[in-house]
Motif scaffolding. Sequence first.
Motif, PDB file in Angstrom:
ATOM      1  N   MET A  69      11.227 -11.046  -6.265  1.00 43.12           N
ATOM      2  CA  MET A  69      10.787 -10.230  -5.142  1.00 43.12           C
ATOM      3  C   MET A  69       9.951 -11.083  -4.188  1.00 43.12           C
ATOM      4  N   THR A  70      10.191 -10.940  -2.889  1.00 45.47           N
ATOM      5  CA  THR A  70       9.480 -11.708  -1.890  1.00 45.47           C
ATOM      6  C   THR A  70       8.003 -11.306  -1.843  1.00 45.47           C
ATOM      7  N   VAL A  71       7.121 -12.305  -1.767  1.00 44.19           N
ATOM      8  CA  VAL A  71       5.691 -12.031  -1.641  1.00 44.19           C
ATOM      9  C   VAL A  71       5.425 -11.411  -0.279  1.00 44.19           C
ATOM     10  N   ARG A  72       4.593 -10.388  -0.253  1.00 44.31           N
ATOM     11  CA  ARG A  72       4.275  -9.711   0.999  1.00 44.31           C
ATOM     12  C   ARG A  72       2.900 -10.132   1.494  1.00 44.31           C
ATOM     13  N   LYS A  73       2.798 -10.402   2.789  1.00 46.52           N
ATOM     14  CA  LYS A  73       1.532 -10.728   3.424  1.00 46.52           C
ATOM     15  C   LYS A  73       0.893  -9.474   4.002  1.00 46.52           C
ATOM     16  N   PHE A  74      -0.427  -9.387   3.892  1.00 47.79           N
ATOM     17  CA  PHE A  74      -1.169  -8.299   4.519  1.00 47.79           C
ATOM     18  C   PHE A  74      -1.298  -8.597   6.007  1.00 47.79           C
ATOM     19  N   ASP A  75      -0.875  -7.638   6.859  1.00 49.02           N
ATOM     20  CA  ASP A  75      -0.932  -7.874   8.299  1.00 49.02           C
ATOM     21  C   ASP A  75      -1.575  -6.704   9.046  1.00 49.02           C
ATOM     22  N   GLY A  76      -2.383  -5.901   8.334  1.00 49.60           N
ATOM     23  CA  GLY A  76      -3.042  -4.776   8.971  1.00 49.60           C
ATOM     24  C   GLY A  76      -4.515  -5.045   9.226  1.00 49.60           C
ATOM     25  N   SER A  77      -5.277  -3.986   9.411  1.00 50.96           N
ATOM     26  CA  SER A  77      -6.706  -4.125   9.652  1.00 50.96           C
ATOM     27  C   SER A  77      -7.550  -3.380   8.626  1.00 50.96           C
ATOM     28  N   THR A  78      -6.954  -2.450   7.877  1.00 50.13           N
ATOM     29  CA  THR A  78      -7.698  -1.620   6.933  1.00 50.13           C
ATOM     30  C   THR A  78      -7.147  -1.781   5.527  1.00 50.13           C
ATOM     31  N   ILE A  79      -8.048  -2.003   4.590  1.00 52.82           N
ATOM     32  CA  ILE A  79      -7.710  -2.003   3.168  1.00 52.82           C
ATOM     33  C   ILE A  79      -8.685  -1.069   2.464  1.00 52.82           C
ATOM     34  N   VAL A  80      -8.157  -0.127   1.719  1.00 50.16           N
ATOM     35  CA  VAL A  80      -8.999   0.770   0.932  1.00 50.16           C
ATOM     36  C   VAL A  80      -9.403   0.051  -0.357  1.00 50.16           C
ATOM     37  N   VAL A  81     -10.701   0.062  -0.654  1.00 53.23           N
ATOM     38  CA  VAL A  81     -11.182  -0.478  -1.921  1.00 53.23           C
ATOM     39  C   VAL A  81     -11.107   0.650  -2.949  1.00 53.23           C
ATOM     40  N   ALA A  82     -10.171   0.549  -3.854  1.00 48.37           N
ATOM     41  CA  ALA A  82      -9.867   1.654  -4.771  1.00 48.37           C
ATOM     42  C   ALA A  82     -10.835   1.664  -5.941  1.00 48.37           C
ATOM     43  N   ALA A 141      -3.012  -2.055 -11.013  1.00 42.32           N
ATOM     44  CA  ALA A 141      -1.875  -1.600 -10.218  1.00 42.32           C
ATOM     45  C   ALA A 141      -1.848  -0.076 -10.107  1.00 42.32           C
ATOM     46  N   ILE A 142      -2.174   0.611 -11.188  1.00 45.01           N
ATOM     47  CA  ILE A 142      -2.207   2.083 -11.166  1.00 45.01           C
ATOM     48  C   ILE A 142      -3.220   2.570 -10.135  1.00 45.01           C
ATOM     49  N   LYS A 143      -4.412   1.988 -10.152  1.00 41.16           N
ATOM     50  CA  LYS A 143      -5.466   2.415  -9.231  1.00 41.16           C
ATOM     51  C   LYS A 143      -5.126   2.073  -7.785  1.00 41.16           C
ATOM     52  N   ALA A 144      -4.577   0.891  -7.564  1.00 41.99           N
ATOM     53  CA  ALA A 144      -4.237   0.489  -6.202  1.00 41.99           C
ATOM     54  C   ALA A 144      -3.121   1.359  -5.637  1.00 41.99           C
ATOM     55  N   ARG A 145      -2.110   1.616  -6.436  1.00 38.73           N
ATOM     56  CA  ARG A 145      -0.985   2.432  -5.959  1.00 38.73           C
ATOM     57  C   ARG A 145      -1.437   3.863  -5.651  1.00 38.73           C
ATOM     58  N   ALA A 146      -2.292   4.426  -6.493  1.00 39.60           N
ATOM     59  CA  ALA A 146      -2.767   5.795  -6.264  1.00 39.60           C
ATOM     60  C   ALA A 146      -3.556   5.877  -4.958  1.00 39.60           C
ATOM     61  N   ALA A 151      -3.378   3.794  -2.336  1.00 43.32           N
ATOM     62  CA  ALA A 151      -2.504   3.539  -1.197  1.00 43.32           C
ATOM     63  C   ALA A 151      -1.674   4.769  -0.852  1.00 43.32           C
ATOM     64  N   THR A 152      -1.154   5.426  -1.865  1.00 36.74           N
ATOM     65  CA  THR A 152      -0.351   6.628  -1.645  1.00 36.74           C
ATOM     66  C   THR A 152      -1.188   7.739  -1.026  1.00 36.74           C
ATOM     67  N   ALA A 153      -2.400   7.934  -1.533  1.00 40.71           N
ATOM     68  CA  ALA A 153      -3.252   9.030  -1.061  1.00 40.71           C
ATOM     69  C   ALA A 153      -3.824   8.778   0.328  1.00 40.71           C
ATOM     70  N   SER A 154      -4.094   7.510   0.657  1.00 42.44           N
ATOM     71  CA  SER A 154      -4.762   7.198   1.923  1.00 42.44           C
ATOM     72  C   SER A 154      -3.805   6.827   3.052  1.00 42.44           C
ATOM     73  N   TRP A 193       0.766  -1.316  -1.283  1.00 47.78           N
ATOM     74  CA  TRP A 193       1.094  -0.711  -0.002  1.00 47.78           C
ATOM     75  C   TRP A 193       1.586   0.715  -0.242  1.00 47.78           C
ATOM     76  N   PRO A 194       1.497   1.579   0.784  1.00 49.79           N
ATOM     77  CA  PRO A 194       1.936   2.974   0.600  1.00 49.79           C
ATOM     78  C   PRO A 194       3.384   3.128   0.172  1.00 49.79           C
ATOM     79  N   ASP A 195       4.220   2.118   0.461  1.00 48.58           N
ATOM     80  CA  ASP A 195       5.623   2.221   0.042  1.00 48.58           C
ATOM     81  C   ASP A 195       5.837   1.813  -1.409  1.00 48.58           C
ATOM     82  N   GLY A 196       4.751   1.447  -2.106  1.00 46.57           N
ATOM     83  CA  GLY A 196       4.849   1.130  -3.527  1.00 46.57           C
ATOM     84  C   GLY A 196       4.853  -0.343  -3.865  1.00 46.57           C
ATOM     85  N   HIS A 197       4.988  -1.227  -2.866  1.00 46.28           N
ATOM     86  CA  HIS A 197       4.975  -2.666  -3.150  1.00 46.28           C
ATOM     87  C   HIS A 197       3.603  -3.084  -3.656  1.00 46.28           C
TER      88      HIS A 197
END
Length: 204
Positions: free
Chosen positions: A1-14, A58-63, A65-68, A132-136
Amino acid sequence: MTVRKFDGSTIVVASHNHGKVREIAALLAPYAQSFPSAGELGLAEPDEPGCTFVQNAAIKARAAATASGHPALADDSGLVVPALGGAPGLYSARWAGGGNKDFAGAIARVERELGDGTDRRAHFVAAIALAWPDGHIEAVEGAVYGTLTFPPRGQKGFGYDPIFVGDGQTITFAEMDPAEKHAISHRAIAFRKLVARCFRPVRS
């Protein structure tokens, strides 16, 4: 799987752990413009049924990202004591009890269970996941090795920091200035790996 780069401005600290949120926010500052915590956003804390630090992160980060609807970063970390069969390990936070965690009690339990044993080796492990919200998800792990010391010393850290002296150090993590700890901690080691994989510094 291709590594994804963060290109936004907001990251939620889960996380709902104030000490952990402060530490992660300091690490994120060069790479994001906004980093609200899960607690500030009123997000629920998910169950952590994983069998490894990476799985729980991963569980905490995905939850989160999905919620926020924003990328979310979570860590799962713990103190591993070989003389206690690896405990508290994945259960490091649970040893401190419920919502208002009592790490003084958890530290006392570590000392009590070690008893008169002379093997005080220990290491901290931190797994960090960025979802990410799409699950990556991108996930990394870091560790720092040292020994345990009693009684606890220092007021600057959190968790088990007051009893941990890293290899080559003479003071506990809780006696270090935050910047000094950030340079050598398990979380910092994992975060540097994640930065190399996923982040570009924010341009001023």
